[in-house]
Design a protein around this motif. Structure first.
Motif, short mmCIF file in Angstrom:
data_model
loop_
_atom_site.label_atom_id
_atom_site.label_comp_id
_atom_site.label_asym_id
_atom_site.label_seq_id
_atom_site.Cartn_x
_atom_site.Cartn_y
_atom_site.Cartn_z
N ILE A 219 0.85 -1.19 0.27
CA ILE A 219 -0.20 0.01 0.04
C ILE A 219 0.97 1.27 0.11
O ILE A 219 2.13 1.16 0.47
CB ILE A 219 -0.89 -0.01 1.30
CG1 ILE A 219 -0.04 0.02 2.53
CG2 ILE A 219 -1.93 -1.14 1.03
CD1 ILE A 219 -0.98 0.16 4.02
N VAL B 55 -2.28 5.80 1.91
CA VAL B 55 -3.41 4.61 2.34
C VAL B 55 -2.77 4.35 3.57
O VAL B 55 -3.70 4.09 4.65
CB VAL B 55 -3.37 3.36 1.45
CG1 VAL B 55 -4.22 2.21 1.95
CG2 VAL B 55 -3.80 3.58 -0.06
N VAL C 190 -11.84 -4.56 3.21
CA VAL C 190 -11.17 -3.61 2.52
C VAL C 190 -10.12 -3.90 1.65
O VAL C 190 -9.97 -3.76 0.51
CB VAL C 190 -10.74 -2.35 3.38
CG1 VAL C 190 -10.05 -1.22 2.65
CG2 VAL C 190 -12.11 -1.87 4.21
N ALA D 47 -9.70 -3.97 -2.40
CA ALA D 47 -8.61 -3.28 -3.09
C ALA D 47 -7.56 -3.99 -4.01
O ALA D 47 -7.00 -3.51 -5.03
CB ALA D 47 -8.08 -2.63 -1.95
N LEU E 233 -9.39 2.15 -3.10
CA LEU E 233 -10.07 1.52 -1.91
C LEU E 233 -11.62 1.89 -2.22
O LEU E 233 -12.07 2.60 -2.97
CB LEU E 233 -9.90 2.62 -0.51
CG LEU E 233 -8.14 2.56 -0.33
CD1 LEU E 233 -8.00 3.46 0.95
CD2 LEU E 233 -7.94 1.21 0.08
N LYS F 34 -13.81 4.81 2.09
CA LYS F 34 -13.28 6.04 1.91
C LYS F 34 -14.41 7.11 2.51
O LYS F 34 -14.05 7.98 3.37
CB LYS F 34 -13.03 6.61 0.62
CG LYS F 34 -11.86 5.87 -0.03
CD LYS F 34 -11.38 6.31 -1.21
CE LYS F 34 -12.27 5.90 -2.44
NZ LYS F 34 -11.75 6.15 -3.70
#
Length: 458
Positions: free
Chosen positions: A344, A348, A367, A371, A385, A390
């Protein structure tokens, strides 16, 4: 302590930079040529190369290319004069972390160095975690390097060999069933059945039949005898999830089973004896339920022989990166792409640390799973995401909790203090590391620590 290799053919310049960086808590190595620098890199662990662009024999770009062969992730900052900015941009295209124009002030240099090293620390930690996940930082499929999770692992090891009842308490999504399975599979019953039932998933009359079974004709639709979960778990472990949802009637029946080690099927009269271990779990505080008269006190003490309390993800933020890495690996095979997701990005990571994670580890896994599937490249970015996540993050970061009459200076000071406290906690109260995490100088952090009267150690 992180190490910076300073490369410049002007003999005094590396010495001056070395003094500046050592004042900020870094170790330094110096070289007066690219060839000398490459020799140092062969024999020393370095976290950053800070090199001049224009040098005889082998210039900064050639040095950069050689460094990237040795370690593609090792950050290189180019020092350049205005006349060689074009070359600096070329260096950026070839993998340099950044460039800084001469002459520069010490404050700017330290900020660049802190950010580059903070990024490399993430890369090194990721390498370390890839190797460590299956060993010291995991227990079964439970992942955690935080002290609070290491304590949980230690408790599991201690309670697994026993036959006494275990009560696991924790919010939804903290991994209660994983803990129950770890206890079972590390116990003498590991080769016997592990049977799970969610007590909140059935109406009362159906749950009674699900637990104890029923005889043929016991009620409308009971066309044949059916064994319940207690019989199916004989010799092994019965996991009663969401035990706090049991009705008063079923609480009485469960208490009787725990006391007598036997029960009757619904509609039956024959006593059936079983040898099972009970592991119960709840997302409620059963002591509070007892005080409110919703849960029997005698049953609570029968269940709470060996208690385990699982922490929320909010209380183990240092485990987030480890968990992210674990879930990325777990869902990599489901990704229909030739480009493997590896990590990531920093934005993030910051979001993940700032978010409250009401769904705990289960929410984080969800999540990451989505992703990984949606990410077009190797690095998961904010744009990859899920939208609902978010939205949740930004809602928690909005100003709803700040009074309308709050004064800006005081509010910003409170936020700054909280961020510093969190950075110190995440870095083990080591000031130099906390400064890197916050993107400020060590001396700047020291001033803020004194202002807010915080404690730290080097």
């Amino acid at each position: 302590m992180e190490t910076v290799l300073i490369v410049d053919d002007e003999k005094n310049y590396p010495l001056i930079l070395s003094a500046v960086l050592e004042e900020e808590g870094f170790e330094t190595l110096t070289a007066n040529s690219s060839h000398e620098a490459l020799e140092i890199l062969k024999n020393s662990d370095v976290d950053l190369v800070l090199t001049d662009m224009k040098m005889p024999s082998m210039d900064g770009i050639e040095l950069l290319e050689n460094v990237k062969v040795k370690d593609p992730q090792l950050p290189v900052i180019m020092m350049t004069a205005y006349g060689t900015v074009e070359k600096a941009v070329e260096a950026m295209q070839k993998g340099a972390y950044n460039y800084i124009l001469k002459p520069f002030d010490n404050e700017s240099l330290i900020i660049y160095v802190n950010k580059a090293i903070a990024m490399y620390q993430v890369v090194k930690e990721n390498r370390h975690l890839r190797n460590a996940v299956e060993s010291q930082y995991s227990f079964g499929n439970i992942i955690g390097k935080s002290k609070i999770m290491q304590d949980v692992f230690d408790t599991i090891r201690k309670v697994a060999p026993a036959s006494a009842t275990v009560l696991i308490e924790g919010e939804s999504g903290t991994g209660k069933e994983l803990v129950a399975k770890s206890i079972h599979f590390n116990s003498p019953r590991h080769d016997k059945p592990f049977v799970a039932v969610n007590c909140s998933a059935f109406a009362e009359n159906l749950l009674e039949s699900e637990l104890f079974g029923h005889e043929k004709g016991a009620f409308t639709g009971a066309a044949a005898m059916k064994k319940g979960r207690f019989e199916l778990a004989d010799g092994g472990t019965l996991f009663l999830d969401e035990i706090g949802e049991l009705s008063q009637n079923l609480q009485v029946k469960l208490l009787r089973v725990l006391q007598e080690k036997s029960f009757e099927r619904v509609g039956g009269v024959k006593q059936i004896s079983v040898d099972i271990r009970i592991i119960a779990a709840t997302n409620k505080e059963l002591k509070e339920e007892v005080s409110q008269g919703r849960f029997r006190e005698d049953l609570f003490y029968r269940l709470n022989v060996l208690p385990i309390v699982l922490p929320t993800l909010r209380k183990r933020l240092e485990d987030i990166y480890l968990l992210v890495n674990h879930f990325i690996k777990k869902y990599a095979d489901e990704r229909r792409s030739d480009i493997p997701v590896k990590n990531i990005d920093q934005a993030v990571e910051h979001l993940f640390y700032d978010y409250s994670w009401p769904g705990n580890v289960r929410e984080l896994e969800n999540v990451i799973e989505r992703a990984v599937i949606l990410c077009p490249g190797e690095i998961i970015r904010v744009s990859d995401l899920p939208k609902n996540f978010k939205d949740n993050v930004y809602n928690t970061l909005h100003l709803d909790g700040i009074p309308a009459n709050a004064k800006l200076s005081r509010t910003l000071a409170m936020v700054e203090q909280k961020m510093i406290e969190r950075a110190l906690k995440m870095t083990g109260n080591i000031q130099a590391h906390a400064a890197q995490l916050l993107g400020i100088t060590k001396s700047g952090l020291n001033q803020k620590i004194k202002r807010y009267k915080l404690s730290f150690k080097d």
